[in-house]
Structure formats: C-alpha cells, structure tokens
Scaffold this active site. Structure first.
Site, PDB file in Angstrom:
ATOM      1  N   HIS A 155       0.852  -1.195   0.000  1.00  0.00           N
ATOM      2  CA  HIS A 155       0.000   0.000   0.000  1.00  0.00           C
ATOM      3  C   HIS A 155       0.884   1.239   0.000  1.00  0.00           C
ATOM      4  O   HIS A 155       2.073   1.184   0.344  1.00  0.00           O
ATOM      5  CB  HIS A 155      -0.947   0.012   1.208  1.00  0.00           C
ATOM      6  N   ASP A 183      -0.366   4.420   1.292  1.00  0.00           N
ATOM      7  CA  ASP A 183      -0.739   5.384   2.332  1.00  0.00           C
ATOM      8  C   ASP A 183      -0.140   4.996   3.672  1.00  0.00           C
ATOM      9  O   ASP A 183       0.292   3.858   3.879  1.00  0.00           O
ATOM     10  CB  ASP A 183      -2.266   5.483   2.438  1.00  0.00           C
ATOM     11  N   GLU A 229      23.671   6.857  13.090  1.00  0.00           N
ATOM     12  CA  GLU A 229      23.498   5.900  14.173  1.00  0.00           C
ATOM     13  C   GLU A 229      23.100   4.521  13.650  1.00  0.00           C
ATOM     14  O   GLU A 229      22.446   4.388  12.628  1.00  0.00           O
ATOM     15  CB  GLU A 229      22.421   6.388  15.148  1.00  0.00           C
ATOM     16  N   HIS A 274       3.313   1.791  13.048  1.00  0.00           N
ATOM     17  CA  HIS A 274       2.418   2.871  13.487  1.00  0.00           C
ATOM     18  C   HIS A 274       2.969   3.605  14.703  1.00  0.00           C
ATOM     19  O   HIS A 274       2.213   4.260  15.429  1.00  0.00           O
ATOM     20  CB  HIS A 274       1.025   2.344  13.797  1.00  0.00           C
TER      21      HIS A 274
END
Length: 336
Positions: free
Chosen positions: A80, A82, A103, A301
């Site tokens: 996907h 989005d 890092e 998320h």
C-alpha cells in the site's frame, strides 16, 4: 548508519528516500504523487502500467513484468502507499524528510519473520439501554450498570488470553485472540442518568477460533448483563485462511528454499493485525507476508520508525533472489 554524500549513496537508497518523502498520510494522502512515482519506475524499467480506479480518487497501480511463459499464473507483490496519521512532535526528525543519520539500530533478532496467516478484525459496538432519571437517585436497571457487566466479561476474556500467551513461550501474539476497549459513548449531563450508553471493542480473532461459537459467546455476555443489551458489527471478517508452510507446497518450498540458500533463519508466524493478504487468501490464493527487516525494532504505526541502510540494501538483494525463485516454480496441475 554511515552518512554519505548524494554522489556516493546507493541509488536504491536514494530512490527509496524519494518515495518516503511523498506525503501519503491519512486522511488526505497524496495518492497522485505516489502513482506518478510508480509510473516513472515502470517507464524506466520498460514495464506496462495499468491504473484501476476502484473508487473516486482511489487508484490501484499494477506494474507487469512478463515472464518467459506468460500463460502461467502471476506472482503478485502487493503493497500500500498510504500511511497512518503521524504526530510530528514525537519524532526526532520530520517523518517525511527521509532523514539519514550516522546511528546504528538495536539488534532484537537475526531471524526473519514470515507471516502465513493473520487474525480477523472484529469491531463491535455494545449498546446498553436502561432507565434514565436524575443522577441524585439510586435508579435500578441503568444502562451504565449493564454495560459495566459486559465490559467486565470482555476484559476478563482479554486477561485470560493474555495469560495464555505469557504462559506458553512457544506462542506468538498472533496465535491468541486480543481485544481492547477503544471507545465509550453516552450521557448528556453530569446530573442525568442516560437511557443509552455504548462501548466499542477491537477484537483480533485468532485463525483457529470457531467463529460461530465465538459470536455466540459475545451474545451470551450481552444476555447475561440484562435486558436491552445488544451488539452490532462495524467490521467482521470470518474467512481466515492459512497458507501452507510445509515443503510439500510448491510455493513454500520455493520461498523457504531460496531463504536456506541465503542462510536466512525463518520464523513463520500469524500476523497479529490485518493486511490485504486476508482477502487474497480468502479467494484461495496462497499469500506470505514478508519484509526482510531483521535486526530492526518493530515500530509499526509508532514514532521514529526507522530502518538501517545496510538492512534495507540486503533486503533488496533478498527480494531479488526470492522473486526469481518464485517465478521459476514449474507449472502446476491445471496450468498450461
């Protein structure tokens, strides 16, 4: 991660960073720019590009690379464009800057996770109706009292599943059913007992659960709370499938065989959330969820999601080998 100038950066990294800078964040993703980016990649590679508008403004972009025998079934690489909403104040850098620092990352495991199934999302709203009145009185049979009983029943089930997961080191999160109370609604004023209250829950049902029996369990929790307690589905997926992970399956044999040749350790698991793969499996097509990102903290998320440059580049090489192996599976019975 070693910082390099643009002139010495690997072209795959440069291209990936360009893609990351396209702001496809919900609820108003810039799908147009993402599609344009993919179209340009197709043009550079000499691939055909088909755009299918499944709803106004929502386009599925299909790039096709014909094999030596185009009559055989296709291999689908699905993704996907989005992303979920971000909270920039919690990020060290702008999430759409594709910033590269010097890092390294944590090293949780050398193994690569591959998902052969996933839990089914059940989003339900429990609605409780009861006697309203002035909040100074001990009113019997209130909506809140009955809703409280349902919430307790569901959260007790949640704790039971949590303990089952913790007690068995061989179980992964996707093998048990999770649930969270995500929304409470009701009431009009501090001094008024409401006639209706509701609670929303996000269940993720494990694929081995008897769906009909589990729905009856939900009904019994509501019935036990009293009259006027019902529930409705906002989302209900009831066709879980498991893609075979034994060497008698030609697709798994090709996938796992290529991984063995690259000395990759695979850990097959049930994906704890939900992806497009569940719809593909539901129509009888085997699907594997695989992102070659070992040695990387799981930040789905979450804030400051990141990927080490070396892990990304190795992932490109891994996919190169995997695509070749999967595209070379001999014709199956019934194919030309």
């Amino acid at each position: 991660m070693t910082t390099k100038g643009p002139e010495s950066e690997h072209p795959s990294v440069t291209l990936f960073r360009q893609y990351l800078r396209i702001c496809t964040v919900q609820p108003n993703p810039d799908y147009g720019s993402a599609v344009t980016f993919l179209e340009e990649r197709a043009r550079q590679l000499g691939l055909s590009c088909q755009k299918i508008e499944v709803a106004p403004g929502y386009v599925i972009t299909v790039l096709t690379w014909p094999g030596t025998n185009p009559l055989l079934h296709s291999i689908l690489l699905n993704s996907h464009t989005d992303v979920v909403p971000v909270f920039k104040e919690h990020w060290h850098h702008d999430p759409f800057e594709a910033f590269k620092d010097s890092e390294g990352l944590a090293n949780p495991t050398d193994a690569f996770t591959v998902f052969y199934s996933e839990r089914s999302p059940w989003w339900i709203r429990v609605t409780s109706t009861g006697k309203p009145g002035h909040a100074s009185r001990f009113i019997e049979d209130t909506a809140a009292e009955k809703l409280h009983k349902v919430v307790n029943s569901i959260l007790a089930f949640r704790e039971k599943e949590r303990q089952r997961l913790q007690a068995n080191p061989h179980l992964k999160e996707g093998a048990v059913t999770s649930v969270n109370l995500t929304k409470l609604e009701g009431g009009v004023a501090y001094n008024v007992v409401p006639a209706t209250m509701s609670a929303c829950f996000d269940f993720r049902v494990a694929p081995d659960v008897d769906m009909k029996a589990f729905e009856k369990q939900l009904q019994s929790w509501c019935q036990e709370a009293g009259e006027g307690v019902t529930f409705e589905f906002a989302q209900k997926f009831t066709e879980p499938r498991m893609t075979p992970t034994d060497d008698t399956d030609p697709w798994w044999a090709a996938f796992s065989g290529a991984c063995k040749e690259m000395n990759l350790t695979l850990e097959p698991e049930i994906f704890p959330a939900a992806t497009d793969s569940r719809y593909i499996r539901a129509v009888g097509i085997p699907a594997l969820g695989f992102s070659p990102m070992n040695r990387t903290p799981v930040l789905l998320h979450d804030h400051n999601e990141r990927l080490h440059e070396a892990v990304f580049l190795r992932g490109v090489d891994i996919y190169t080998r995997l695509v070749a192996a999967l595209a070379s599976v001999p014709a199956l019975p019934g194919e030309s």
